[in-house]
Design a protein around this motif. Structure first.
Motif, PDB file in Angstrom:
ATOM      1  N   ILE A  66     -10.809 -19.530 -31.446  1.00 24.62           N
ATOM      2  CA  ILE A  66      -9.848 -20.208 -30.576  1.00 24.62           C
ATOM      3  C   ILE A  66     -10.106 -19.798 -29.135  1.00 24.62           C
ATOM      4  N   ASN A  67      -9.652 -20.624 -28.225  1.00 22.55           N
ATOM      5  CA  ASN A  67      -9.887 -20.287 -26.816  1.00 22.55           C
ATOM      6  C   ASN A  67      -8.897 -19.211 -26.363  1.00 22.55           C
ATOM      7  N   SER A  69      -6.599 -18.992 -24.009  1.00 25.89           N
ATOM      8  CA  SER A  69      -5.184 -19.322 -23.757  1.00 25.89           C
ATOM      9  C   SER A  69      -4.402 -19.428 -25.075  1.00 25.89           C
ATOM     10  N   GLU A  70      -5.006 -20.006 -26.116  1.00 30.40           N
ATOM     11  CA  GLU A  70      -4.343 -20.078 -27.417  1.00 30.40           C
ATOM     12  C   GLU A  70      -4.131 -18.681 -27.995  1.00 30.40           C
ATOM     13  N   LYS A  71      -5.102 -17.819 -27.791  1.00 35.17           N
ATOM     14  CA  LYS A  71      -4.999 -16.444 -28.275  1.00 35.17           C
ATOM     15  C   LYS A  71      -3.848 -15.719 -27.586  1.00 35.17           C
ATOM     16  N   SER A  73      -1.249 -17.060 -26.217  1.00 30.43           N
ATOM     17  CA  SER A  73      -0.008 -17.684 -26.681  1.00 30.43           C
ATOM     18  C   SER A  73       0.404 -17.111 -28.043  1.00 30.43           C
ATOM     19  N   MET A  74      -0.543 -16.930 -28.919  1.00 31.88           N
ATOM     20  CA  MET A  74      -0.263 -16.348 -30.234  1.00 31.88           C
ATOM     21  C   MET A  74       0.242 -14.914 -30.100  1.00 31.88           C
TER      22      MET A  74
END
Length: 84
Positions: A66-67, A69-71, A73-74
């Motif tokens: 995953i990129n 920013s998604e990381k 966010s998680m």
């Protein structure tokens, strides 16, 4: 029959031939000896199957990353859930 010229090999030799075969370094006679050994040795058949599976996984990993920013966010959602 001397050990080097014999067609029957020990499990350790068969495993060595299997490893060489995995990297395309086994000679024709090593492949023949390995295949004869695999006919009667269940343990080495399992070793060979696992070796082939490992080779396939290494050559074609199905890893999806995953990129950033998604990381992040998680991570934030995880921190929020842990603080509740």
């Amino acid at each position: 029959m001397s050990k080097e010229k014999g067609i029957l090999v020990s499990c350790s030799e068969a495993n060595h031939f299997c490893d060489k075969n995995q990297y395309k370094e086994a000679t024709f006679w090593e492949k023949v000896k390995l295949n004869i050994h695999l006919i009667y040795c269940r343990a080495c058949r399992k070793y060979t199957a696992k070796n082939m599976k490992l080779t396939k996984l290494v050559k074609d990993p199905k890893v999806i990353s995953i990129n950033r920013s998604e990381k992040e966010s998680m991570k934030e959602r995880l921190k929020q859930k842990m603080s509740e």
